[in-house]
Design an enzyme around this catalytic site. Structure first.
Site, PDB file in Angstrom:
ATOM      1  N   LYS A 169       1.253   4.008  -3.005  1.00 58.61           N
ATOM      2  CA  LYS A 169       0.837   5.394  -2.774  1.00 58.61           C
ATOM      3  C   LYS A 169       2.004   6.364  -2.943  1.00 58.61           C
ATOM      4  O   LYS A 169       1.805   7.522  -3.357  1.00 58.61           O
ATOM      5  CB  LYS A 169       0.220   5.531  -1.379  1.00 58.61           C
ATOM      6  CG  LYS A 169      -1.157   4.883  -1.245  1.00 58.61           C
ATOM      7  CD  LYS A 169      -2.189   5.597  -2.100  1.00 58.61           C
ATOM      8  CE  LYS A 169      -3.597   5.116  -1.786  1.00 58.61           C
ATOM      9  NZ  LYS A 169      -4.632   5.878  -2.488  1.00 58.61           N
TER      10      LYS A 169
ATOM     11  N   TYR B 190       0.834  -1.203   0.000  1.00 50.89           N
ATOM     12  CA  TYR B 190       0.000   0.000   0.000  1.00 50.89           C
ATOM     13  C   TYR B 190       0.872   1.258   0.000  1.00 50.89           C
ATOM     14  O   TYR B 190       0.682   2.161  -0.827  1.00 50.89           O
ATOM     15  CB  TYR B 190      -0.902  -0.020   1.228  1.00 50.89           C
ATOM     16  CG  TYR B 190      -1.849   1.165   1.324  1.00 50.89           C
ATOM     17  CD1 TYR B 190      -2.950   1.266   0.493  1.00 50.89           C
ATOM     18  CD2 TYR B 190      -1.637   2.170   2.274  1.00 50.89           C
ATOM     19  CE1 TYR B 190      -3.822   2.343   0.582  1.00 50.89           C
ATOM     20  CE2 TYR B 190      -2.495   3.242   2.370  1.00 50.89           C
ATOM     21  CZ  TYR B 190      -3.594   3.324   1.529  1.00 50.89           C
ATOM     22  OH  TYR B 190      -4.445   4.399   1.624  1.00 50.89           O
TER      23      TYR B 190
END
Length: 262
Positions: A158, A154
């Site tokens: 990002k 994640y």
């Protein structure tokens, strides 16, 4: 005098717009006068949200390029324009150590969190923004600035989205502004496993004394989408309750003893 946050006459699209941050963003944009198209996976939630906002919705996955083209066409067909794009849809899987990460799940994280955002900006650019301008806001994360247990896929995806934001800002100006908002811990379903077990402990460690609410992030998105931010592009707005500066929060007596002037 008209508010600089007023978006009357403009059209917006919000991915992942039926829950959490995405829903709060869609509501804020609609309240400011924008006509809003939401997209998410659950068809019933899309229908309910579109009806609540007086806008439109289309169910589907942002991982599907055909869906991204279709939702762009639907927005232009319904509203005749596309001024604001909020890339909010995301996945936090695979969760766990990267040495255990399934390659397909890793690729899915980048497909949803990075590639879909680029594809949708391309759709919006070609359909409307190249000729008429617009504002793109990507939802990143405070966690892109550091590492943490279990969130390697994640956070890495990002961080890539953050760089993509800056690259697009440089390429698409002056007509299109591209910015990002990086939330800290926010009370959403996706982050429930983080905040629910120890909310009070987490909140007490933040300078502002609480975890975030979806509306905290939505207000930041609204500002970036509005004319109040018309000279801002390539920026990342940190909305984290002071997470990045919490090491200075409530210094110990020993630390205070060494402060200048004490």
């Amino acid at each position: 005098m008209t508010s600089s946050h007023g978006l009357e006459g403009r059209a917006a699209m919000v991915t992942g717009g039926t829950r959490g941050i995405g829903l709060a963003v869609a509501r804020q944009l609609a309240a400011a006068g924008a006509r809003v198209c939401v997209t998410a996976r659950d068809a019933d939630e899309v229908r309910r949200t579109a009806a609540e906002l007086g806008g439109i919705g289309l169910a589907g996955s942002v991982a599907d390029p055909a869906h991204l083209r279709e939702v762009t066409r639907a927005t232009l067909s319904a509203f005749g324009r596309l001024d604001i794009l909020v890339n909010n849809a995301a996945t936090n899987q695979p969760f766990g150590p990267l040495m255990d990460a399934d390659p397909d799940a890793w690729r899915e994280a980048f497909t949803v969190n990075v590639e879909a955002a680029l594809r949708l900006v391309q759709c919006a650019w070609r359909a409307w923004m190249r000729e008429h301008g617009g504002s793109v806001i990507n939802i990143c994360t405070e966690g892109a600035g550091h590492v943490g247990p279990g969130v390697g896929a994640y956070g890495t995806s990002k961080a890539a989205l953050l760089h993509l934001t800056q690259q697009l800002a440089g390429e698409l100006g002056p007509g299109v502004r591209v910015n990002s908002v990086s939330p800290g811990l926010v009370r959403t379903e996706m982050a429930r496993f983080v905040w629910e077990p120890g909310e009070q402990e987490v909140a007490s460690g933040l300078p502002l004394g609480r975890i975030g609410e979806p509306d905290d992030v939505a207000q930041a998105v609204l500002w970036l989408a509005s004319d109040a931010a018309q000279w801002i592009t390539g920026a990342d707005l940190l909305v984290d309750g002071g997470t990045r500066v919490r090491a200075a929060h409530r210094p110990t007596p020993v630390a205070a003893h060494h402060l200048p002037g004490t």
